[in-house]
Design a protein around this motif. Structure first.
Motif, PDB file in Angstrom:
ATOM      1  N   GLY A 143    -129.665 123.597  50.971  1.00 24.45           N
ATOM      2  CA  GLY A 143    -130.234 124.705  51.559  1.00 24.45           C
ATOM      3  C   GLY A 143    -131.693 124.904  51.739  1.00 24.45           C
ATOM      4  O   GLY A 143    -132.520 125.889  52.040  1.00 24.45           O
ATOM      5  N   SER A 161    -136.507 127.604  56.237  1.00 22.03           N
ATOM      6  CA  SER A 161    -135.651 128.211  55.107  1.00 22.03           C
ATOM      7  C   SER A 161    -136.752 128.712  54.117  1.00 22.03           C
ATOM      8  O   SER A 161    -137.609 128.172  53.661  1.00 22.03           O
ATOM      9  CB  SER A 161    -134.507 127.325  54.676  1.00 22.03           C
ATOM     10  OG  SER A 161    -135.241 126.247  53.844  1.00 22.03           O
ATOM     11  N   SER A 166    -134.198 133.702  55.861  1.00 25.39           N
ATOM     12  CA  SER A 166    -134.000 134.083  54.456  1.00 25.39           C
ATOM     13  C   SER A 166    -132.471 133.809  54.016  1.00 25.39           C
ATOM     14  O   SER A 166    -132.226 133.809  52.666  1.00 25.39           O
ATOM     15  CB  SER A 166    -134.352 135.648  54.361  1.00 25.39           C
ATOM     16  OG  SER A 166    -133.663 136.387  55.097  1.00 25.39           O
ATOM     17  N   SER A 167    -131.561 133.406  54.796  1.00 25.47           N
ATOM     18  CA  SER A 167    -130.076 133.156  54.361  1.00 25.47           C
ATOM     19  C   SER A 167    -129.599 132.107  55.274  1.00 25.47           C
ATOM     20  O   SER A 167    -130.055 131.781  56.431  1.00 25.47           O
ATOM     21  CB  SER A 167    -129.268 134.239  54.559  1.00 25.47           C
ATOM     22  OG  SER A 167    -129.246 134.595  55.813  1.00 25.47           O
ATOM     23  N   ILE A 168    -128.785 131.335  54.944  1.00 23.98           N
ATOM     24  CA  ILE A 168    -127.993 130.436  55.841  1.00 23.98           C
ATOM     25  C   ILE A 168    -127.469 130.945  57.252  1.00 23.98           C
ATOM     26  O   ILE A 168    -127.477 130.376  58.187  1.00 23.98           O
ATOM     27  CB  ILE A 168    -126.804 129.758  55.085  1.00 23.98           C
ATOM     28  CG1 ILE A 168    -127.292 128.733  53.749  1.00 23.98           C
ATOM     29  CG2 ILE A 168    -126.174 128.650  55.969  1.00 23.98           C
ATOM     30  CD1 ILE A 168    -126.520 127.989  52.920  1.00 23.98           C
ATOM     31  N   SER A 169    -127.000 132.039  56.960  1.00 27.09           N
ATOM     32  CA  SER A 169    -126.285 132.956  58.127  1.00 27.09           C
ATOM     33  C   SER A 169    -127.410 133.211  59.276  1.00 27.09           C
ATOM     34  O   SER A 169    -127.360 133.127  60.403  1.00 27.09           O
ATOM     35  CB  SER A 169    -125.553 134.176  58.059  1.00 27.09           C
ATOM     36  OG  SER A 169    -126.449 135.098  57.475  1.00 27.09           O
ATOM     37  N   ASP A 170    -128.842 133.581  58.658  1.00 22.63           N
ATOM     38  CA  ASP A 170    -130.138 133.490  59.415  1.00 22.63           C
ATOM     39  C   ASP A 170    -130.273 132.041  60.246  1.00 22.63           C
ATOM     40  O   ASP A 170    -130.671 132.219  61.660  1.00 22.63           O
ATOM     41  CB  ASP A 170    -131.247 133.559  58.529  1.00 22.63           C
ATOM     42  CG  ASP A 170    -131.513 135.148  58.405  1.00 22.63           C
ATOM     43  OD1 ASP A 170    -130.735 136.154  59.005  1.00 22.63           O
ATOM     44  OD2 ASP A 170    -132.898 135.464  58.060  1.00 22.63           O
TER      45      ASP A 170
END
Ligand code: AMP
Ligand code: GLY
Length: 435
Positions: A143, A161, A166-170
């Protein structure tokens, strides 16, 4: 008499034009760009207003004006092959042909060149043409990753990141937007450390290195906010930086030299121009962040303010293949460069307001401005850079800060660049990373 054409019209090109104007070689300066920079206009005998993607028109202009040497500031004309075209017409350029400018214009190509000549300086990474496998690869990097568009995006195509994502989906959403726009992208391991740049004059084989510089890409004090083209830079009188050891600088210099050799080996085309290595000192040594195929902006203002050698002679050595290690010499002084940028920059910059400053001050470099009814008006990108130079970095910083504050308009700048607090915090952070 030598006719010299400067391509581009930002603060970097003001710095270039001023250095040319100091040359002992008899010359005339010409400029081509989409807007008229008043400071360059004062130095040149003819100014051709032309979009920098109209390569044929630029070529014809160079032939008509019997240009002996072209010095190219920005990256887009390099990517488009301006040097190939001018070279075909017999006009020499400080700037590489497009096959080797790819070291900047394709991040995947740059990584492959580094892999062949200095693999330990590459982060873990993978190139993607679709989103397939991206989630799994982000997982492999725990991550901690960076997503890079595989092409030119004015320094704004990189998202990190934790900072911008702020997230993996971002991250996956950003990656998808790059694919939708028809591009490929890289996912890289997120490196942790201090960044620095090393630029070298290159004549195809010999590299003359410039002092190392630290740039500040983030918009706001304390290194927060969106990435920008660069908010300011500093350099030290010893031509190193307080968080670097001599071996780190040598390692960066050696990398630029290896890249020049590898580019020739790989493409058959020598790199002629300015090679800009962007590095990061990490716990596992010096790593490459990126390569550029031109002067950095603002880095050019630091190094050209320090350059003692005749710039135009050096440029003729670059295109003539006659550089020697002794061709270029720099003053042992510290420099601090700060950019004044419009409120709202880089996302929603104000434009159209009047910029008040002393255009004749040699330490002020106008950038994204145009003349409207004789007044200097901001166009929305970085407005003006200033340089402070002194033996002590603290004094150079004060000079720069005072000068940048003297510029009137709806502008802001980073107060922290080159300050003692920022430098100490950089050194402390690096020490912590290394232990
Ligand atoms: P670039 O356009 O490649 O210079 O990237 C812009 C900025 O993103 C750099 O100046 C770094 O601050 C950051 N960056 C790029 N690649 C990495 C990486 N692999 N790890 C950490 N930060 C990175
Ligand atoms: N200052 C970084 C660049 O010119 O890309």
């Amino acid at each position: 008499m030598k006719n010299i054409l400067v391509v581009g019209s930002g603060a970097r090109e003001v710095a270039i034009a001023r250095k040319i104007s100091e040359s002992s070689v008899e010359h005339k300066i010409f400029c081509v760009s989409s807007v008229q920079n008043p400071q360059i206009n004062n130095l040149c005998c003819d100014y051709f207003i032309c979009s920098l993607d109209r390569l044929n028109d630029i070529c014809n202009y160079a032939l008509k004006k019997k240009i002996d040497l072209v010095i190219i500031g920005p990256e887009n004309p390099l990517e488009g092959g301006l040097v190939n075209m001018l070279g075909g017409a017999g006009v020499a350029c400080v700037g590489p042909r497009k096959e080797v400018a790819m070291i900047e214009t394709s991040k995947a190509f740059a990584r492959s060149i580094i892999e062949k000549c200095s693999p330990q300086k590459n982060p873990k990474r993978r190139v993607f043409t679709s989103i397939e496998g991206a989630r799994e690869y982000i997982g492999e990097l725990n991550g901690e990753y960076v997503i890079k568009y595989d092409g030119l995006m004015g320094g704004k195509g990189v998202k990190i990141s934790g900072d911008h994502l702020s997230s993996i989906s971002d991250g996956l959403k950003y990656a998808q937007s790059l694919v939708d726009a028809g591009g490929s992208f890289l996912i890289e391991e997120k490196l942790i450390g201090e960044e620095f740049s090393l630029m070298s004059f290159v004549d195809g084989k010999t590299c003359c290195h410039m002092p190392v510089i630290q740039d500040h890409k983030r918009a706001f004090d304390g290194d927060v906010g969106p990435n920008t083209g660069g908010m300011g830079t500093y350099s030290f009188a010893n031509h190193s930086l307080p968080f670097l050891k001599k071996a780190d600088v040598l390692s960066a210099q050696q990398t630029n030299e290896l890249v020049v050799k590898q580019l020739l080996k790989e493409t058959g085309t020598p790199f002629v121009g300015i090679l800009y290595g962007g590095f990061m000192l990490t716990k596992s040594g010096v790593k490459v962040i990126e390569y550029n195929a031109r002067f950095g902006d603002p880095e050019a203002m630091n190094v050209l303010s320090l350059m003692k050698s005749d710039f135009l002679k050096v440029c003729f050595d670059v295109v003539g293949g006659t550089l020697t290690k002794e061709s270029v010499d720099f003053e042992k002084m510290s420099t601090v460069c700060k950019y004044a940028v419009p409120s709202g920059y880089p996302d929603k910059p104000l434009k159209g307001f009047v910029v008040e400053c002393d255009n004749n001050n040699p330490n002020i470099f106008l950038a994204s401005v145009e003349l409207v009814d004789g007044r200097v008006v901001a166009c929305g990108s970085r407005t003006a850079a200033v340089v402070g130079k002194n033996i002590k970095i603290a004094d150079a910083e004060k000079l720069a800060e005072n000068l940048v504050c003297s510029i009137g308009g709806d502008l802001f700048h980073r107060r922290d660049i080159g300050t003692k607090d920022l430098l100490l915090s950089r050194v402390a952070r690096m020490e912590k990373i290394l232990t």
